[in-house]
Design a protein around this motif. Structure first.
Motif, short mmCIF file in Angstrom:
data_model
loop_
_atom_site.label_atom_id
_atom_site.label_comp_id
_atom_site.label_asym_id
_atom_site.label_seq_id
_atom_site.Cartn_x
_atom_site.Cartn_y
_atom_site.Cartn_z
N ILE A 129 -19.46 -15.68 3.39
CA ILE A 129 -18.49 -14.72 2.78
C ILE A 129 -18.13 -14.94 1.42
CG2 ILE A 129 -15.95 -14.09 2.92
CD1 ILE A 129 -16.42 -14.99 5.94
N ASP A 130 -18.86 -15.96 0.32
CA ASP A 130 -18.57 -16.51 0.18
C ASP A 130 -19.34 -15.58 -1.18
OD1 ASP A 130 -15.95 -17.81 -0.28
OD2 ASP A 130 -17.88 -19.79 0.18
N LYS A 176 -15.68 -3.88 -5.78
CA LYS A 176 -14.69 -4.81 -5.32
C LYS A 176 -15.14 -5.73 -3.85
CE LYS A 176 -11.14 -1.53 -6.02
NZ LYS A 176 -10.35 -0.37 -5.73
N ARG A 177 -14.58 -5.87 -3.62
CA ARG A 177 -14.53 -7.59 -2.62
C ARG A 177 -14.04 -6.38 -1.24
NH1 ARG A 177 -12.69 -12.63 -5.45
NH2 ARG A 177 -11.20 -11.13 -5.71
N ILE A 178 -15.73 -6.31 -0.79
CA ILE A 178 -15.02 -4.96 0.61
C ILE A 178 -15.66 -4.96 1.86
CG2 ILE A 178 -15.68 -2.85 -0.74
CD1 ILE A 178 -13.28 -1.32 1.39
N PHE A 179 -15.57 -5.50 2.88
CA PHE A 179 -16.55 -5.58 3.75
C PHE A 179 -15.83 -3.59 4.60
CE2 PHE A 179 -16.76 -9.60 2.59
CZ PHE A 179 -17.16 -10.71 2.10
N CYS A 180 -16.91 -4.11 5.90
CA CYS A 180 -16.16 -2.76 6.58
C CYS A 180 -16.80 -3.89 8.27
CB CYS A 180 -17.82 -1.60 6.82
SG CYS A 180 -17.27 -0.88 7.95
N LEU A 181 -15.50 -3.38 8.59
CA LEU A 181 -15.51 -3.87 10.62
C LEU A 181 -15.49 -3.18 10.90
CD1 LEU A 181 -15.09 -7.46 9.24
CD2 LEU A 181 -13.52 -5.70 8.32
N ARG A 182 -16.01 -3.68 11.72
CA ARG A 182 -16.66 -2.44 13.62
C ARG A 182 -16.00 -3.47 14.64
NH1 ARG A 182 -19.76 1.59 11.06
NH2 ARG A 182 -20.34 1.02 9.17
N PRO A 183 -16.21 -2.81 16.07
CA PRO A 183 -16.40 -2.95 16.38
C PRO A 183 -17.08 -4.81 17.34
CG PRO A 183 -15.78 -0.85 17.05
CD PRO A 183 -16.37 -1.10 15.90
N GLY A 184 -16.35 -5.31 17.76
CA GLY A 184 -18.00 -6.17 17.60
C GLY A 184 -17.23 -8.04 16.64
N LEU A 225 -11.67 -13.30 7.28
CA LEU A 225 -10.93 -11.61 6.55
C LEU A 225 -9.57 -12.04 5.90
CD1 LEU A 225 -13.65 -9.24 5.91
CD2 LEU A 225 -13.64 -11.82 5.03
N ALA A 226 -9.36 -11.86 6.95
CA ALA A 226 -7.64 -11.92 7.00
C ALA A 226 -7.22 -12.85 6.97
CB ALA A 226 -6.99 -11.77 8.18
N ALA A 227 -7.75 -14.34 6.99
CA ALA A 227 -6.69 -15.66 6.52
C ALA A 227 -7.01 -15.93 5.61
CB ALA A 227 -7.41 -17.08 7.41
N ARG A 228 -7.97 -15.39 4.62
CA ARG A 228 -8.73 -15.43 3.30
C ARG A 228 -7.71 -14.03 2.34
NH1 ARG A 228 -14.75 -16.80 1.59
NH2 ARG A 228 -15.37 -18.18 2.92
N LEU A 267 -9.75 -7.06 -0.66
CA LEU A 267 -9.40 -8.10 -1.28
C LEU A 267 -8.98 -7.80 -2.87
CD1 LEU A 267 -8.57 -11.38 -1.38
CD2 LEU A 267 -10.45 -11.87 -2.13
N VAL A 268 -7.68 -7.57 -2.35
CA VAL A 268 -7.06 -6.85 -4.10
C VAL A 268 -6.82 -7.82 -5.62
CG1 VAL A 268 -4.96 -5.57 -4.70
CG2 VAL A 268 -5.73 -5.28 -2.34
#
Length: 236
Positions: A50-51, A63-71, A79-82, A235-236
C-alpha cells in the motif's frame, strides 16, 4: 457466463495508462475522475504494498484512491485503518439487449453518432463532464457512439456507449435539467440497446451510484439485474 466487470469498465472507459506495481494495477487518469485513476487489487496485499502504491499515485500527481470490489474486504479494512474514507459506492446493472429492443424508440428522440456534436459537449460540460472525461471517451477503442437526446424539438441530453467483449456499457448519461422526468433516460437506454445490437453486443450494462435513487429505480424498472458493485476509498 461469468463476466469480469472490471475489464468491461476499463475497456469502455479506459485510463490513459496502466502499470502493475506488486499486487496493484495502477491507473493514470489525467484528470478523468476516480474510475480511471483508482488503483485496484490483483493479488495479496501487505502494508508495504500500500505504501508503494500511495507513493506511485502521488508521483503521478493523483489522489491516493483505491477501487474495492467484492473479495477485497481485507484490503478495505486495511485502508479504513489508515483513515481512508468511502467514496461513491456504485451498482452495476446489466441485461440482454433483447430485453430493451422490444419497442422502438420514438422518431427523432435519440440519435447515435460519433464524434460528439458541439451541443453534446456543451450538455456534458454543464453536467461537470469536461475535456478530461471527453478524452476518456476518445481513448475507448470502440465500437463506440454518442447519444443525442431531443425533447420538444430541443437538445435534451447526451450519453456515451462503448463495447468490450460483447458487452456494451453506457457512461456519462446527462439529461438537461429542464427536460428531466420526461422519460428520456428510459429512451436513452433503449436506443443504446438497439445500437449495441447493431454493433454485435449481446448485453447492455450501466454503472450507477447507490445514492442515485432515481437512476437505480429506472434500471430496475427496465428489468435490468444488479450484477456487481464496488466502491472507492480515498485518503483526503
Amino acid at each position: 457466463m461469468t463476466v469480469d466487470w472490471a475489464a468491461v469498465v476499463d475497456g469502455t472507459w479506459p485510463a490513459a495508462g496502466y502499470e502493475q506495481l506488486g499486487p496493484f494495477l495502477l491507473r493514470e487518469g489525467q484528470g478523468g475522475g476516480s474510475r480511471v485513476s483508482a488503483a485496484s487489487r490483483i493479488g495479496p496485499v501487505t502494508p508495504p504494498d500500500i505504501d508503494a502504491a500511495e507513493a506511485a499515485m502521488l508521483a503521478m500527481g493523483q489522489k491516493r484512491i483505491f477501487c474495492l470490489r467484492p473479495g477485497d474486504k481485507a484490503l478495505d479494512d486495511m485502508l479504513a485503518a489508515r483513515g481512508y474514507e468511502i467514496l461513491d459506492p456504485v451498482n452495476i446493472y446489466a441485461c440482454r439487449v433483447s430485453r430493451l429492443t422490444d419497442q422502438p424508440v420514438p422518431p427523432v428522440t435519440v440519435f447515435t453518432l460519433w464524434e460528439p456534436l458541439a451541443i453534446m459537449r456543451e450538455i456534458w460540460a454543464q453536467g461537470g463532464i469536461g475535456p478530461e472525461r471527453l478524452a476518456v471517451m476518445e481513448r475507448a477503442p470502440g465500437p463506440k457512439t454518442g447519444l443525442l437526446l431531443r425533447h420538444r424539438d430541443q437538445p435534451a441530453g447526451t450519453g456515451f456507449v462503448a463495447i468490450h467483449d460483447g458487452i456494451a456499457m453506457l457512461h456519462a448519461l446527462e439529461i438537461v435539467p429542464a427536460h428531466r422526468r420526461q422519460g428520456l433516460g428510459r429512451w436513452a437506454m433503449r436506443a443504446a440497446a438497439f445500437w449495441a445490437l447493431d454493433n454485435g453486443a449481446h448485453t447492455l450494462s450501466v454503472i450507477c451510484t447507490k445514492a442515485n435513487t432515481g437512476a437505480n429505480a429506472l434500471y430496475h424498472s427496465l428489468g435490468m439485474d444488479r450484477v456487481g458493485e464496488y466502491h472507492y476509498r480515498q485518503l483526503v
